[in-house]
Design an enzyme around this catalytic site. Structure first.
Site, PDB file in Angstrom:
ATOM      1  CB  ILE A  12      10.344   4.966   1.922  1.00 19.95           C
ATOM      2  CG1 ILE A  12      10.081   4.542   0.472  1.00 19.95           C
ATOM      3  CG2 ILE A  12      10.032   6.457   2.089  1.00 19.95           C
ATOM      4  CD1 ILE A  12       8.637   4.657   0.040  1.00 19.95           C
ATOM      5  CG  ASP A  33      12.572  -3.273   9.677  1.00 20.38           C
ATOM      6  OD1 ASP A  33      12.427  -2.343   8.872  1.00 20.38           O
ATOM      7  OD2 ASP A  33      12.516  -4.483   9.345  1.00 20.38           O
ATOM      8  CB  THR A  36      10.696  -9.025   6.021  1.00 16.96           C
ATOM      9  OG1 THR A  36      10.837  -7.805   5.250  1.00 16.96           O
ATOM     10  CG2 THR A  36       9.669  -8.813   7.125  1.00 16.96           C
ATOM     11  CB  THR A 100       2.529  -7.338   7.103  1.00 11.99           C
ATOM     12  OG1 THR A 100       3.130  -8.608   7.271  1.00 11.99           O
ATOM     13  CG2 THR A 100       3.524  -6.238   7.431  1.00 11.99           C
ATOM     14  CG  ASP A 126       0.298   6.346  -6.291  1.00  8.81           C
ATOM     15  OD1 ASP A 126       0.593   5.177  -5.954  1.00  8.81           O
ATOM     16  OD2 ASP A 126       0.863   6.944  -7.229  1.00  8.81           O
ATOM     17  CD  GLU A 127       0.566   0.219  -6.233  1.00  2.49           C
ATOM     18  OE1 GLU A 127      -0.077  -0.829  -6.156  1.00  2.49           O
ATOM     19  OE2 GLU A 127       1.754   0.265  -6.574  1.00  2.49           O
ATOM     20  CE1 TYR A 153       1.902  -2.227  -0.659  1.00  2.00           C
ATOM     21  CE2 TYR A 153       1.266  -1.237  -2.760  1.00  2.00           C
ATOM     22  CZ  TYR A 153       1.867  -1.135  -1.519  1.00  2.00           C
ATOM     23  OH  TYR A 153       2.427   0.063  -1.133  1.00  2.00           O
ATOM     24  CE  LYS A 157       0.513   0.953   2.456  1.00  2.00           C
ATOM     25  NZ  LYS A 157       1.442   1.014   3.626  1.00  2.00           N
ATOM     26  CG  ASN A 252       6.437   0.885 -16.446  1.00  2.00           C
ATOM     27  OD1 ASN A 252       6.524   1.786 -15.614  1.00  2.00           O
ATOM     28  ND2 ASN A 252       5.543  -0.086 -16.354  1.00  2.00           N
TER      29      ASN A 252
END
Ligand code: NAD
Ligand code: DAU
Length: 342
Positions: A12, A33, A36, A100, A126-127, A153, A157, A252
């Site tokens: 993104i 950046d 990675t 990170t 949104d997670e 993850y 966030k 999915n």
């Protein structure tokens, strides 16, 4: 203005670099950046030819490097895309995600405090809201939905979001946050559902669908995400929080079938495999606030976006062939080699 885009060699972030260079020709864009596994300088080949673009290699968790960046580049705005972004990897290695995604955010905001900034923007997800039940299509995530995370993850966030809000309140740092749904489009790393399925199908390889494939994701074409962030950093107020999404919910299994059909490949390539641990069932964003307050709306619907995306992967084979010929093979073996077929 000088705009630092952290994580600009990833999916993104790189699309955002191109969006800014095309739409704000007077601004200077500095990509910071660490390169990675997910960062790729080839993605920025075209940007490197633009005199208004600069690349600086560095790690957001390294205070010295970050302070040097601020001293040299004097950013007006920092947009933080840099993160470990893959849920499956976070299940195997949470520690890196905490370092990170949380400490990196802290280091960046400390530099913003030290050197001064017009805006720090945190690219969130949104997670952080957890998931919604499949049998309640009437429910959506709004900006006031409780944080309720499922994976290391998403927990990292959400922690970063809380830290951003704390820096805004305690230090009056001019911050904003956006929480977007699943993106798709060019330069998407082939560990994620859509590019992985396109590339496997092109090789007549099995398409590993987790569980029954009934989990729902709310897909947004990456350029629409970029236009929303662009509006927030330029028109949104400090302290603002916006959800970003376009009401493009898909199971999915249906996404995978759409890809197979577009590539004229048989559905017999689909292989149902052991589910992801803690797998979120459904994400669905309510984007009313950003529509009403900033006049944003997505321009690309899923039917057009997925065609454009598939076409991009067909015409940019070199880009993904370089990726899948490297460490990716080892990654694929670890993630999928021992996964039981259902
Ligand atoms: P990505 O994994 O494709 O790219 C991440 C980039 O960050 C890479 O270029 C990588 O080299 C860089 N990076 C990683 N660690 C770093 C460090 N310590 N210092 C400097 N750079 C580092 O990720 P993406 O999918 O482009 O996601 C970008 C951001 O958007 C992330 O914060 C993610 O949480 C968020 N987001 C992603 C989605 C999605 O669907 N992909 C949706 C909503 C939000
Ligand atoms: O919602 C925003 C999030 O979307 C971002 O914050 C994350 O950075 C981004 O990676 C993405 O997370 P997901 O876990 O939703 O994306 P992923 O592409 O990994 O998986 C999408 C769905 O597809 C999910 O339900 C798991 C499933 N899946 C994924 C892979 C890689 C499969 O069935 N098979 C697979 O091989």
């Amino acid at each position: 203005m000088n705009i630092v885009v952290t994580g600009g060699a990833g999916f993104i972030g790189s699309n955002f670099v191109y969006y800014e260079l095309a739409n704000h020709i007077d601004d200077t864009i500095i990509c910071y950046d660490a390169l990675t596994y997910a960062g790729n300088l080839e993605t920025l080949d075209a940007a490197m030819k633009n005199p208004k673009f600069k690349f600086v290699k560095g790690d957001i968790t390294n205070r010295e490097e970050v302070n040097a960046l601020f001293k040299n580049e004097k950013p007006d705005i920092v947009v933080n895309f840099a993160a470990e972004s893959h849920v499956d990897r976070s299940i195997n290695n949470p520690d890196l995600f905490l370092r990170t995604n949380i400490m990196g955010t802290c280091v960046l905001m400390d530099a913003c405090r030290k050197y001064g900034i017009k805006r720090y923007h945190q690219v969130s997800t949104d997670e952080v809201y957890g998931d919604l039940p499949l049998e309640r299509p009437d429910l959506f995530f709004t900006e006031t939905t409780n944080l309720h995370t499922s994976s290391p993850y998403s927990a990292s966030k959400a922690s970063a979001d809380l830290l951003v809000m704390a820096y805004h309140r305690t230090y009056d740092l001019p911050c904003s946050i956006s929480r977007c749904s699943n993106n798709y489009g060019p330069y998407h790393f082939p560990e994620k559902l859509i590019p992985l399925m396109i590339i496997n199908a092109l090789h007549d390889k099995k398409l590993p669908v987790y569980g029954a494939g009934e989990n729902v994701r709310d897909w947004l074409y990456v350029e629409d995400h970029c236009s929303a962030i662009d509006l927030i950093i330029r028109k949104g107020k400090a302290g603002d929080l916006f959800n970003i999404g376009g009401h493009n919910e898909k199971r999915n299994i249906d996404v995978v079938k759409i890809i197979l059909k577009a590539l004229d490949k048989p559905e017999s390539l689909i292989e149902h495999v052991t589910d992801r641990k803690g797998h979120d069932r459904r994400y669905a964003i309510d984007p009313t606030k950003i529509k009403n307050e900033l006049g944003w709306s997505p321009k690309i619907n899923f039917d057009d976006g997925i065609k454009k995306t598939i076409n991009w992967y067909l015409t940019h084979k070199e880009w993904w062939e370089h990726i899948i010929s490297g460490d990716y093979q080892e990654y694929y073996k670890t993630m999928y080699g021992n996964r039981a077929k259902l």
